[in-house]
Design an enzyme around this catalytic site. Structure first.
Site, PDB file in Angstrom:
ATOM      1  CG  ASP A 193      -4.871  -1.402   3.053  1.00  0.00           C
ATOM      2  OD1 ASP A 193      -5.276  -1.064   1.934  1.00  0.00           O
ATOM      3  OD2 ASP A 193      -4.097  -0.707   3.724  1.00  0.00           O
ATOM      4  CE  LYS A 199      -6.063  -0.178  -1.450  1.00  0.00           C
ATOM      5  NZ  LYS A 199      -5.490   0.442  -0.267  1.00  0.00           N
ATOM      6  CB  THR A 209      -1.706   3.778  -4.522  1.00  0.00           C
ATOM      7  OG1 THR A 209      -2.122   5.003  -3.956  1.00  0.00           O
ATOM      8  CG2 THR A 209      -1.356   3.999  -5.987  1.00  0.00           C
ATOM      9  N   GLY A 210      -4.818   4.041  -4.137  1.00  0.00           N
ATOM     10  CA  GLY A 210      -6.025   4.711  -4.605  1.00  0.00           C
ATOM     11  C   GLY A 210      -5.683   5.998  -5.333  1.00  0.00           C
ATOM     12  CG  ASP A 263      -1.719   1.139   1.446  1.00  0.00           C
ATOM     13  OD1 ASP A 263      -2.382   1.493   0.483  1.00  0.00           O
ATOM     14  OD2 ASP A 263      -1.730   1.720   2.548  1.00  0.00           O
ATOM     15  CE  LYS A 264       0.606   7.114  -3.146  1.00  0.00           C
ATOM     16  NZ  LYS A 264       0.816   8.302  -2.292  1.00  0.00           N
ATOM     17  CB  THR A 265      -0.859   6.601   1.741  1.00  0.00           C
ATOM     18  OG1 THR A 265      -1.197   6.900   0.400  1.00  0.00           O
ATOM     19  CG2 THR A 265      -0.826   7.852   2.566  1.00  0.00           C
ATOM     20  CG  ASP A 310      -2.965   2.198   6.226  1.00  0.00           C
ATOM     21  OD1 ASP A 310      -3.859   1.532   5.667  1.00  0.00           O
ATOM     22  OD2 ASP A 310      -2.680   3.361   5.902  1.00  0.00           O
TER      23      ASP A 310
END
Length: 683
Positions: free
Chosen positions: A577, A554, A526-527, A379-381, A573
């Site tokens: 997810d 996802k 990522t969104g 997940d990016k953020t 996080d």
């Protein structure tokens, strides 16, 4: 994923079983929390030590009075009734020294689960009954001296082994001892000392310089650096100021802090860690079940091999004493001690080591399967990036300067919780700018904000607003792939623009590079828009990205990868997810603090550091290697020694006595214990 929290009763019920069961009364204070089980365990170690020394003292006269030993040493010590003294001394050794094994045998039989104690109990009983019969008229040679040395070495082996198991559990106790027992409760003007476990949510406590934080909470007053290394594995001290989270058990630096408690003692992050570690140590994984099965089979093989050995030697015409001795040696050597401990010792060591390095294992099988991972979806953020917008650059228009633009924009944004707003106000704080007051504040839906500051109409708006209102973009305007840009207008005149970006963590590139070295693909999920995703993915040299993915999609992306034959780990996080974490072969939740992230993950990383994910995989591989090494050693040792004990090489003059058998068995167990203790987390 289920959490397989069965209790761990491997082949030593009286030794390790109760180590765990008593741990679950978490509502005691920190000392009692651990107390009972720890004390019981140490009492047992002391008991074995005492029995060992008593048997050692009694074994000396038994050896001196044994006809076989006298024959070997070519000397004579015989007087009327000497064999009765030998019998009495040996009886004491059998009952007092053999007591733990005899009671263990009884409880294994009651549980219909024959194992280690059954073998030892059976072997010493056969040796004792036969030898006693020779004293009272049966023709043959007693082996009291072998019985005594056998019990002596068994007691020593158990004592050494229990100490090594205690060593692995002690790391868990150290975690518990991190909790200070007292706290300074602030009560109006007064400060009173109270027990940590009486603290409740919303209590205000004072932490003096150098003290441990007594409860999870938020800093209400003060500024200090905390050392959280024992909890998160992160060695650099972390600055904590008003409004920031602190974790119970971390050590305060040289400032004093007032903390508003958010979790009472037993709900604190540290206790959750301890409980997670404990349940992970108790949970059985596939490797563990394999070891248990092997140990059970070995018990059956031992009894059958022992009886077969006896029958064969008797039918070959050897005397009863010789056949008995062979049977006892085979049974002793076969004890699946090393096998019963091969996996549990590695488990105990790996879970407590992991906890100290910020890796919390909730599901043992997920951890051991980390070695199979072929793709990791990030997940990016907040995982690869810092998860918060920071000002990456400010471009001022004619007659303006950067500080002025940030000062005016900050005046508007100081009222907002939006990530862009917090990024701008953080920049103003960093530049030590005093923000003026804003009045007539208005939000322009989805496009920005406006207000009156120092008699001027200030607007902070998005590119969309400029388009709609046909406002000319500044001549020097340009935008990088991962930037979000806002424009500052003063009385409808363009004053400049501020570019913000969620900056990539410095550790991310190293983590991705190490994954590549280990042949593991890394993918970004990522969104965010395609431009941002591509920019981060390229910057980190990842193997691909999925952009603009909604939470429910996802899960589909993970499924697609699995259908292509990938063994997928997902890191996220936790909140949006969760479905994907559950679908992945291994779910790794990232996120620090007390909200031990999503229930659905098998593994939780305390720090959101991508390097920890790499650490986790490499440590999972190392742990699995250790388990297999231990299992191979424990089985290989039996394959070689059982035939020797049975007397296969008797004609070549090679014969193992029961005492030598016991020594070999103990050495085998110690090798397994030492190998487990060499396990380390690569940092």
């Amino acid at each position: 994923m289920e959490h397989q929290h069965e209790h761990q009763h491997h082949e030593m019920p009286e030794m390790t079983g109760h180590q765990h069961d008593k741990h679950h009364n978490a509502d005691h204070g920190s000392d009692q929390h651990m107390g009972h089980a720890g004390h019981d365990h140490y009492a047992m170690i002391a008991d074995f030590r005492k029995r060992f020394y008593v048997v050692l003292v009694l074994t000396i006269p038994i050896l001196l009075l044994s006809p076989m030993i006298q024959h070997w040493l070519h000397w004579q010590l015989s007087f009327s009734g000497s064999q009765y003294i030998l019998f009495v001394l040996s009886s004491i050794v059998f009952v007092y020294g053999g007591w733990p094994f005899l009671t263990g045998w009884f409880s294994e039989m009651k549980a219909k689960n024959p194992g280690m104690m059954t073998l030892i109990g059976f072997a010493i009983t056969v040796a004792y009954v036969y030898s006693a019969a020779t004293v009272f008229g049966l023709k043959g040679m007693d082996f009291f001296w072998e019985l005594a040395t056998l019990i002596l070495i068994m007691l020593l082996g158990h004592w050494i082994e229990m100490k090594s198991v205690a060593g692995a559990s002690r790391e868990l106790e150290l975690l518990v001892q991190l909790m200070p027992s007292d706290a300074h409760l602030v009560h109006g003007e007064h400060i009173m000392d109270v027990k940590t476990d009486t603290l409740k949510e919303n209590d205000l406590i004072l932490i003096k310089p150098g003290e441990k934080i007594a409860a999870d909470g938020l800093v209400e007053e003060g500024d200090s650096y905390l050392n959280e290394s024992m909890l998160t594995g992160e060695s650099a001290p972390v600055q904590k100021t008003k409004g920031q989270k602190v974790i119970a058990g971390s050590v305060n630096g040289n400032g004093s802090l007032k903390i508003r408690v958010t979790h009472s003692g037993k709900d604190s992050y540290l206790f959750k860690v301890v409980d997670l570690v404990r349940s992970a140590q108790e949970a059985k994984s596939n490797t563990q079940l394999l070891a248990d099965k092997a140990a059970r089979w070995l018990t059956l093989i031992a009894l059958l091999a022992g009886i077969a050995t006896f029958v064969v030697w008797i039918s070959l015409g050897r005397d009863l004493a010789f056949a008995m001795e062979r049977m006892v040696t085979v049974i002793v050597i076969c004890c699946p001690h090393a096998l019963g401990l091969a996996v549990p010792l590695v488990v105990a060591k790996s879970t407590s080591l992991s906890a100290q390095h910020g890796l919390l294992i909730k599901n043992r099988t997920a951890f051991e399967n980390a070695r199979k991972i072929t793709s990791i979806v990030f997940d990016k953020t907040g995982t690869l990036t810092k998860g918060k917008f920071e000002v990456s650059r400010i471009v001022a228009g004619d007659g303006q300067n950067e500080d002025e633009i940030i000062r005016l924009a900050g005046a508007l944004e100081s009222n907002s919780e939006h990530p862009i707003a917090t990024g701008i106000t953080a920049e103003a704080t960093k530049r030590k700018l005093k923000l003026p007051l804003a009045s007539d504040f208005k939000a322009i839906t989805g496009r920005g904000v406006e207000a009156i500051v120092e008699q001027k109409r200030i607007m902070v708006v998005s590119p969309g607003y400029l388009e709609e209102n046909k406002v000319q973009l500044p001549a020097n305007y340009n935008q990088a792939g991962n930037e979000t840009v806002v424009f500052v207008l003063i009385d409808d005149q363009m004053a400049g623009f501020i570019a913000l970006a969620d900056t990539v963590r410095p550790e991310s590139a190293d983590a991705i590079a190490t994954l590549h070295e280990n042949g593991i693909k890394s993918l970004l999920l990522t969104g965010d828009n395609k431009q941002v995703a591509e920019s981060v993915s390229e910057q980190l040299r990842m193997d691909g990205f999925f952009a603009e993915v909604l939470p429910h999609q996802k899960l589909e992306k993970i499924k697609d990868l699995q259908q292509k034959g990938e063994f997928v780990a997902m890191t996220g996080d936790g909140v949006n997810d969760a479905p994907a974490l559950a679908q992945a072969d291994i779910g790794i939740a990232v996120g620090s603090g007390s909200d031990i992230a999503a229930e659905t993950a098998g593994i939780v990383l305390v720090n959101s550091n991508p390097k920890d994910i790499v650490k986790l995989i490499l440590f999972g591989k190392a742990t699995y290697r250790k388990m297999i090494q231990n299992l191979s050693w424990a089985t290989g040792y039996n394959v070689v020694t059982i035939p020797l004990a049975a007397g296969v090489l008797y004609d070549q003059g090679i014969l193992l006595s029961p005492a030598i058998g016991a020594v070999l068995m103990t050495v085998s167990t110690v090798v397994v214990a030492i190998n487990a203790s060499l396990l380390k987390v690569k940092t």
